[in-house]
Write an enzyme that holds these catalytic residues in place. Structure first.
Site, mmCIF file in Angstrom:
data_model
loop_
_atom_site.group_PDB
_atom_site.id
_atom_site.type_symbol
_atom_site.label_atom_id
_atom_site.label_comp_id
_atom_site.label_asym_id
_atom_site.label_seq_id
_atom_site.Cartn_x
_atom_site.Cartn_y
_atom_site.Cartn_z
ATOM 1 N N ASP A 68 0.659 -1.436 0.004
ATOM 2 C CA ASP A 68 0.040 0.190 0.247
ATOM 3 C C ASP A 68 1.070 1.745 -0.458
ATOM 4 O O ASP A 68 2.050 1.107 0.050
ATOM 5 C CB ASP A 68 -0.573 0.321 1.329
ATOM 6 C CG ASP A 68 -0.372 -0.135 2.062
ATOM 7 O OD1 ASP A 68 0.736 -0.003 2.271
ATOM 8 O OD2 ASP A 68 -1.253 -0.778 3.530
ATOM 9 N N ASN A 137 -8.374 -1.225 13.687
ATOM 10 C CA ASN A 137 -9.985 -1.351 13.680
ATOM 11 C C ASN A 137 -9.836 -1.913 13.009
ATOM 12 O O ASN A 137 -10.842 -2.443 12.329
ATOM 13 C CB ASN A 137 -10.183 0.031 12.893
ATOM 14 C CG ASN A 137 -9.326 0.389 11.371
ATOM 15 O OD1 ASN A 137 -8.550 -0.110 11.400
ATOM 16 N ND2 ASN A 137 -9.598 1.540 10.569
ATOM 17 N N HIS A 139 -8.595 -3.288 10.011
ATOM 18 C CA HIS A 139 -7.908 -3.052 8.672
ATOM 19 C C HIS A 139 -6.410 -4.127 8.857
ATOM 20 O O HIS A 139 -5.766 -4.259 9.581
ATOM 21 C CB HIS A 139 -7.925 -1.579 8.521
ATOM 22 C CG HIS A 139 -6.111 -0.912 8.856
ATOM 23 N ND1 HIS A 139 -5.959 0.467 8.902
ATOM 24 C CD2 HIS A 139 -5.056 -1.465 9.255
ATOM 25 C CE1 HIS A 139 -4.954 0.883 9.353
ATOM 26 N NE2 HIS A 139 -4.605 -0.643 9.566
ATOM 27 N N GLU A 144 -10.010 -0.307 4.665
ATOM 28 C CA GLU A 144 -10.548 0.210 5.931
ATOM 29 C C GLU A 144 -11.760 -0.975 6.550
ATOM 30 O O GLU A 144 -12.336 -1.400 5.258
ATOM 31 C CB GLU A 144 -10.983 1.446 5.709
ATOM 32 C CG GLU A 144 -9.635 2.268 6.126
ATOM 33 C CD GLU A 144 -8.472 2.437 7.173
ATOM 34 O OE1 GLU A 144 -9.166 1.699 8.218
ATOM 35 O OE2 GLU A 144 -8.461 3.310 7.139
#
Length: 247
Positions: A68, A137, A139, A144
């Site tokens: 990424d 979270n 991800h 996400e």
């Protein structure tokens, strides 16, 4: 229930992760591997660099795929995923430019660049190995919560916690507007998926990923359904899993 391996220290976890990469390359020297940047894989990178220097692993025939990147950043920006990866792994090991497939997060047409990555991966026959960290979270990479499981490389709108945690890679406060990322479908289709986690702060996310509902609202939960997933943890990251009575 998904199997996982717990190591007493981060160092031993890192060695185990490096073992997987080395084993992949021994079995298939031309393997297509995708590795993350960041703090969690640093120990794995140090171990891989050491083994390279000792002549114990050969990276000359494989293809490296970047996981990424922050939108608008390239290898010249300190703190970018590519800069971190160049510094920690690609330059020390001596990867050649033609071995590297990485996003151009400064491209004028980011959807087209994501499609370039998708097409290149298809031509390469997909990922043989993908190594991932996990976000607070849930991800994976910059996928996400709410990202569809069938998504290939795409542009990601970052959640506030991702923007906040991402600041640790920069010396001064940096505005993170979004990201481009390998998709969850790439991860699901990878021949082997390895998930790494270290530290007590990751314990709740790991427990939910391995024992919670498989749902797009928590991307890391997809590891439960991957046919060849390996989860490597240090004792702190595994602490919520190891509580008595937790099933």
């Amino acid at each position: 229930m998904l199997d996982f391996q717990v190591y007493p220290t981060y160092g031993l976890l890192s060695r185990a992760a490096a073992d997987v990469v080395v084993s992949t390359l021994e079995a298939k020297p031309e393997a297509v591997i995708c590795l993350p940047s960041g703090s969690t894989p640093l120990g794995m990178f140090r171990e891989l660099v050491l083994r390279h220097e000792q002549g114990l692993v050969n990276f000359t025939r494989c293809t490296f795929v970047g996981l990424d990147e922050w939108i608008g950043m390239g290898p010249e920006e300190e703190g970018s995923c590519r800069q971190v990866m160049d510094q920690d792994l690609l330059h020390p090991i001596g990867f050649r430019a033609e071995q590297i497939l990485f996003f151009n997060a400064k491209a004028d047409d980011l959807p087209a660049d994501c499609e370039r990555i998708n097409q290149a991966l298809q031509q390469l026959g997909g990922l043989d190995l993908i190594v991932l960290g996990i976000g607070m979270n849930g991800h994976l990479a910059l996928n996400e919560p709410g990202t569809p499981f069938d998504t290939y490389a795409h542009i990601s709108e970052l959640e506030p916690i991702t923007k906040e945690v991402g600041q640790k890679y920069f010396k001064t406060p940096t505005i993170l507007t979004g990201g481009v990322t390998i998709g969850l479908r790439h991860m699901r289709e990878a021949r082997q998926l390895v998930l790494l986690a270290s530290g007590e702060a990751k314990a709740p996310a790991i427990a939910r990923a391995l024992r919670g509902e498989v749902t797009e609202s928590f991307p890391a939960s997809l590891v439960q359904e991957h046919p060849d997933a390996l989860v490597l943890l240090d004792s702190e990251a595994a602490s919520d899993l190891l509580q008595p009575g937790l099933s």
